[in-house]
Scaffold this motif. Sequence first.
Motif, PDB file in Angstrom:
ATOM      1  N   UNK A 106       9.626   4.908  -5.768  1.00 51.70           N
ATOM      2  CA  UNK A 106      10.184   5.848  -6.739  1.00 51.70           C
ATOM      3  C   UNK A 106      11.691   5.987  -6.551  1.00 51.70           C
ATOM      4  N   UNK A 107      12.449   6.146  -7.641  1.00 50.15           N
ATOM      5  CA  UNK A 107      13.890   6.416  -7.512  1.00 50.15           C
ATOM      6  C   UNK A 107      14.103   7.672  -6.672  1.00 50.15           C
ATOM      7  N   UNK A 108      15.002   7.588  -5.704  1.00 51.16           N
ATOM      8  CA  UNK A 108      15.134   8.647  -4.700  1.00 51.16           C
ATOM      9  C   UNK A 108      15.555   9.990  -5.289  1.00 51.16           C
ATOM     10  N   UNK A 109      16.641   9.995  -6.038  1.00 49.74           N
ATOM     11  CA  UNK A 109      17.235  11.279  -6.467  1.00 49.74           C
ATOM     12  C   UNK A 109      16.568  11.886  -7.689  1.00 49.74           C
ATOM     13  N   UNK A 110      15.528  11.237  -8.198  1.00 52.99           N
ATOM     14  CA  UNK A 110      14.860  11.789  -9.385  1.00 52.99           C
ATOM     15  C   UNK A 110      13.360  11.935  -9.141  1.00 52.99           C
ATOM     16  N   UNK A 111      12.602  10.874  -9.403  1.00 51.87           N
ATOM     17  CA  UNK A 111      11.145  10.966  -9.312  1.00 51.87           C
ATOM     18  C   UNK A 111      10.652  11.279  -7.904  1.00 51.87           C
ATOM     19  N   UNK A 112      11.279  10.659  -6.883  1.00 55.77           N
ATOM     20  CA  UNK A 112      10.841  10.907  -5.507  1.00 55.77           C
ATOM     21  C   UNK A 112      11.030  12.374  -5.140  1.00 55.77           C
ATOM     22  N   UNK A 113      12.173  12.929  -5.501  1.00 60.44           N
ATOM     23  CA  UNK A 113      12.427  14.336  -5.190  1.00 60.44           C
ATOM     24  C   UNK A 113      11.491  15.247  -5.987  1.00 60.44           C
TER      25      UNK A 113
ATOM     26  N   UNK B  57       0.816  -1.201   0.000  1.00 60.09           N
ATOM     27  CA  UNK B  57       0.000   0.000   0.000  1.00 60.09           C
ATOM     28  C   UNK B  57       0.853   1.255   0.000  1.00 60.09           C
ATOM     29  N   UNK B  58       0.336   2.290  -0.643  1.00 59.06           N
ATOM     30  CA  UNK B  58       1.028   3.574  -0.638  1.00 59.06           C
ATOM     31  C   UNK B  58       2.010   3.783  -1.762  1.00 59.06           C
ATOM     32  N   UNK B  59       2.135   2.795  -2.664  1.00 57.38           N
ATOM     33  CA  UNK B  59       3.105   2.920  -3.760  1.00 57.38           C
ATOM     34  C   UNK B  59       2.504   3.579  -5.007  1.00 57.38           C
ATOM     35  N   UNK B  60       1.214   3.840  -5.004  1.00 62.20           N
ATOM     36  CA  UNK B  60       0.603   4.516  -6.142  1.00 62.20           C
ATOM     37  C   UNK B  60       0.071   3.599  -7.214  1.00 62.20           C
ATOM     38  N   UNK B  61      -0.348   2.385  -6.844  1.00 65.24           N
ATOM     39  CA  UNK B  61      -0.874   1.442  -7.837  1.00 65.24           C
ATOM     40  C   UNK B  61      -2.159   1.953  -8.470  1.00 65.24           C
TER      41      UNK B  61
ATOM     42  N   UNK C 134      11.172   6.203  -0.593  1.00 68.27           N
ATOM     43  CA  UNK C 134      10.661   6.434  -1.937  1.00 68.27           C
ATOM     44  C   UNK C 134       9.197   6.106  -2.111  1.00 68.27           C
ATOM     45  N   UNK C 135       8.441   5.973  -0.993  1.00 68.14           N
ATOM     46  CA  UNK C 135       7.022   5.624  -1.064  1.00 68.14           C
ATOM     47  C   UNK C 135       6.202   6.877  -1.384  1.00 68.14           C
ATOM     48  N   UNK C 136       5.488   6.905  -2.499  1.00 67.45           N
ATOM     49  CA  UNK C 136       4.743   8.108  -2.896  1.00 67.45           C
ATOM     50  C   UNK C 136       3.791   8.649  -1.843  1.00 67.45           C
ATOM     51  N   UNK C 137       3.014   7.766  -1.198  1.00 63.94           N
ATOM     52  CA  UNK C 137       2.062   8.251  -0.197  1.00 63.94           C
ATOM     53  C   UNK C 137       2.791   8.922   0.961  1.00 63.94           C
TER      54      UNK C 137
END
Length: 324
Positions: free
Chosen positions: A195-202, A77-81, A232-235
């Motif tokens: 999410x990749x930390x240094x790109x999408x997550x940021x 849960x929380x990964x944006x599925x 890196x969890x979107x939620x």
Amino acid sequence: MRTVETHVSSPLRKFGVPDRRALAASADQMQARASARPGRFVGVPASRTTFVGRERDRETALSTLKETRLVSLLGPGGLGKTRLAAVVAEAAAPSFSSGGAFVDLVPAREGTVIQTIAGTLGVTERPPESLEHAVIERLRLGPSLLVLDSCEHLMDEVSGLVERVLAACPEATVLATSRERLGVPGERTIQVLPLPIASDAERLFRDRASAIDAGFTADSSVVTELCARLDGMPLAIELAAARAASLGPDGLLTAIEDRLRLLAGGRGADRRHRSLRSVIDWSHDLLDSEERLLFRRLSVFVGGFDLDAAASTVPSHRRSDVGT
């Protein structure tokens, strides 16, 4: 009068409404949905924020839908599925000339899956034929896409229904989101990762923080560390970003030590996503008694653990069960 009241009480119970006025309103809504063109794709949740990242996952899902008739997006849960499934469904919909539906199964309970699907598709029961037959007839009109979101609490019921739909509707395709695979023959799974930390997550953190505070600024190293500590969890990132205006980047880094307390306060329609604790509770509630016992034993680990470490928490005569 007694005869009339008897006939009225039956549909009141069936549709779960309190009185005849509510029943009439429900009938109007159902008729409006039923009159929709078969080629329409309905039920996709409206997006109110930007979709950040997941380009590769999106393309993988779209290409897999062209190759197989059952695709499952899997992950905790929380990964944006759900959000990923909605984006994929919108992109894929033009390829399905007979339309379809995005069905939210979160409110559904055991024994109500077919009613939930039928309500979204806008089909009704026509005695003596069953409601499932009506759904199948709708999906047999031609190429159609059925998205089943959040299947994990109804696995047996959903799996059986999906297998029957795919067998009876040769041009139907199913896209599911779940925390575990459906186990239906022909299923292709796509693991949704953090999410990749240094790109999408940021990027996600900055986008959501700027929505709260247009003047938000933070050093890249601080945001990267925040996203790393949120795995890196979107939620979790979105919940933390909502606190950026009040706590600031440095305050968030300090408060994140108590993340279950920090990552709370969301007011979305889905109660599971209002806090990190709610996400964990939803997953924990799905465990059986033995799985909950193992979960408690694994709580001795501060960080991660491998299979050998997990086995060490279990009495020796039960260790063969850990691998399953």
